[in-house]
Structures are given as structure tokens and as C-alpha cells.
Design an enzyme around this catalytic site. Structure first.
Site, PDB file in Angstrom:
ATOM      1  N   GLU A 257      -3.466 -15.381   2.687  1.00 18.00           N
ATOM      2  CA  GLU A 257      -3.746 -15.290   1.255  1.00 18.00           C
ATOM      3  C   GLU A 257      -2.427 -15.323   0.483  1.00 18.00           C
ATOM      4  OE1 GLU A 257      -7.830 -13.014   0.477  1.00 18.00           O
ATOM      5  OE2 GLU A 257      -6.138 -11.668   0.741  1.00 18.00           O
TER       6      GLU A 257
ATOM      7  N   HIS B 247      -3.683  -6.071   2.529  1.00 17.05           N
ATOM      8  CA  HIS B 247      -3.923  -6.874   1.325  1.00 17.05           C
ATOM      9  C   HIS B 247      -2.822  -6.647   0.297  1.00 17.05           C
ATOM     10  CE1 HIS B 247      -5.875  -8.576  -2.216  1.00 17.05           C
ATOM     11  NE2 HIS B 247      -6.639  -9.239  -1.371  1.00 17.05           N
TER      12      HIS B 247
END
Length: 259
Positions: free
Chosen positions: A174, A102
Site C-alpha cells: 500500500e 498500516h
């Protein structure tokens, strides 16, 4: 019924307290138990709560179609690593997924592609499915985004491939500039990037089953707009309301019926 792959995942990050997490999971459990989407063989549902809640959350979803995962893991299986949690322990306690790569791990903790390669190998070594996050830092052309994501994917799989490890993989696209914003990236932009990643993922050695999901301010209506470009969504704050998660499940089930 359609065999289209559909995956909905939720990361709770560090938003909820302990009891709040358990209360939320109880509501999600009740929704999933009665929702027709959860009965589809090709559907996957998972939640990633904070570490202190993992044991009771795994227990809560033990007889449920919802799987549980962790938001991180260490790259070794045991040893003197204060504050860390191994994939061995996560698998033993019943976790099925683990989030890797992430943007917040890069930004706040200095993690690099090398760390993510070590962690991806550790996940597969311990029978966990990585939820591997990829995405460009700044918005540019879709081709630039595709090139960035493919490079991040190659870097993350590098060690696992050298060790001849195999496993399932959820690739979460993302775009970093869309994380936490009020709106997701433009639909056409997401679609073009995800279509390219969807075609590219099966060519990667070691990946048994790959799925592409979109995260980054994902919400209602987006799954329908993206169509076959994605296999699902990676939800954040929107899913804090269980009713909102239920609405996304409704949307996903409708799509499965139309495919």
C-alpha cells in the site's frame, strides 16, 4: 481449474457502526456462499471489522468460506495492558488474520518497525496470519519503493525469525501516497514493485506461504490489469457496497479460469 493464488481482503477500519457492520457481513456471507470463487482451494477471502463486532462476525462466517481477522493486536499474550487485545484471545475466538503495520498506525499512533516486529511475532506465535502492510511514504522510483518495502518486511520479520517462529503471511503493498486517493497508483508502477516483492518473499525465513496483495484505492479492473504481479487485492471503501465486492470476485474468478 487453475491453482493460482487469489486473495481478496477487506478492512472496514472505523467506517461502519455496529449494526451496519453486521448487515454488511450478512450480505457478504450470502454472496460468498454462492460464488464459484469461494470454492477454489487456492482462494482466500477475509474481512477485518472493528473490534466490538468481532465475536458476532466470527459467528456469522463460522460455516462460510470467508475468514475473519482483527485490525490490530498487542504484542504480549496477557497482562496489564488497558484497552489492548491479545493474539491469544483473537485466535481463541476464531480469528484467522490480523492486520499489522498500516500507515495510519504509524501516522496517528506513533507505531514503529519495532512495534510491528513484536506484533508479527505475536501473530505467528498464536497461529494468526499477519496482513503486513508495507509501502513508501512519498512517490519516487520503483526501485526506491522496492527497497523501502523490503526493508519494512525485514524489520517486521526480524524478531519472529530470531525466535524461529513460522507462519503464513499476506504482504499488502500500500503506497502511502495512494491510500484514500481517488485513483490507485499507476498499474505499471504497482506491477513492478509487486513482482519484485513476489520474488523476494519466498526467500524470507519463517514464511510458509506468502501472498502479495495490493491496497491503496483498489477497485474494479485493477486485478485484471496487474495480472500475475499480485495474488489479490486489499479493499477499502470500494467494498462498502457488497455488489462492488461481488464484482471483484467475478473478476478474480475469471482470471482464475484463464490462468
Amino acid at each position: 481449474m487453475s491453482s493460482r493464488k487469489l486473495t481478496l481482503g477487506v478492512s472496514l477500519k472505523m467506517y461502519f457502526g455496529y449494526q451496519q457492520t453486521l448487515d454488511w457481513c450478512q450480505k457478504i456471507h450470502e454472496i460468498a456462499e454462492q460464488h464459484p470463487l469461494a470454492s477454489l482451494p487456492s482462494a482466500r477471502l477475509f474481512v477485518l471489522p472493528a473490534f466490538p463486532t468481532l465475536a458476532p462476525v466470527v459467528q456469522r462466517f463460522a460455516q462460510s468460506p470467508v475468514h475473519v481477522g482483527a485490525q490490530d493486536l498487542h504484542w504480549t499474550d496477557n497482562g496489564a495492558f488497558t484497552g489492548e487485545v491479545s493474539g491469544t484471545m483473537l485466535h481463541e475466538m476464531g480469528c484467522r488474520y490480523v492486520e499489522i503495520g498500516h500507515a495510519e498506525r504509524r501516522r496517528y499512533f506513533g507505531e514503529t518497525d519495532e512495534h510491528f516486529a513484536l506484533k508479527t511475532a505475536a501473530a505467528w506465535r498464536n497461529g494468526l496470519t499477519p496482513v503486513l502492510c508495507v509501502g513508501e511514504e512519498q512517490r519516487g522510483s520503483t526501485q526506491q519503493a522496492i527497497d523501502t518495502c523490503q526493508a519494512q518486511l525485514a524489520a517486521a520479520l526480524n524478531l519472529a525469525q530470531k525466535q524461529q517462529l513460522t507462519g503464513d503471511l499476506v504482504l499488502a503493498y500500500e503506497p502511502q501516497w495512494a491510500i484514500g486517493s481517488t485513483e490507485p497508483a499507476p498499474t505499471a508502477y504497482i506491477s513492478e514493485v509487486c513482482q519484485a516483492l513476489k520474488q523476494h518473499l519466498p526467500t524470507q525465513a519463517g514464511v510458509r506461504e506468502g501472498r502479495i496483495i495490493y491496497g491503496g484505492s483498489a477497485g474494479p479492473g485493477l486485478l485484471s490489469q496487474l495480472g500475475d504481479a499480485v495474488d489479490g487485492l486489499f479493499l477499502g471503501r470500494f467494498a462498502h457496497d457488497p455488489a462492488a465486492f461481488n464484482a471483484i470476485m467475478d473478476e478474480a474468478f475469471t482470471l482464475s479460469s484463464q490462468a
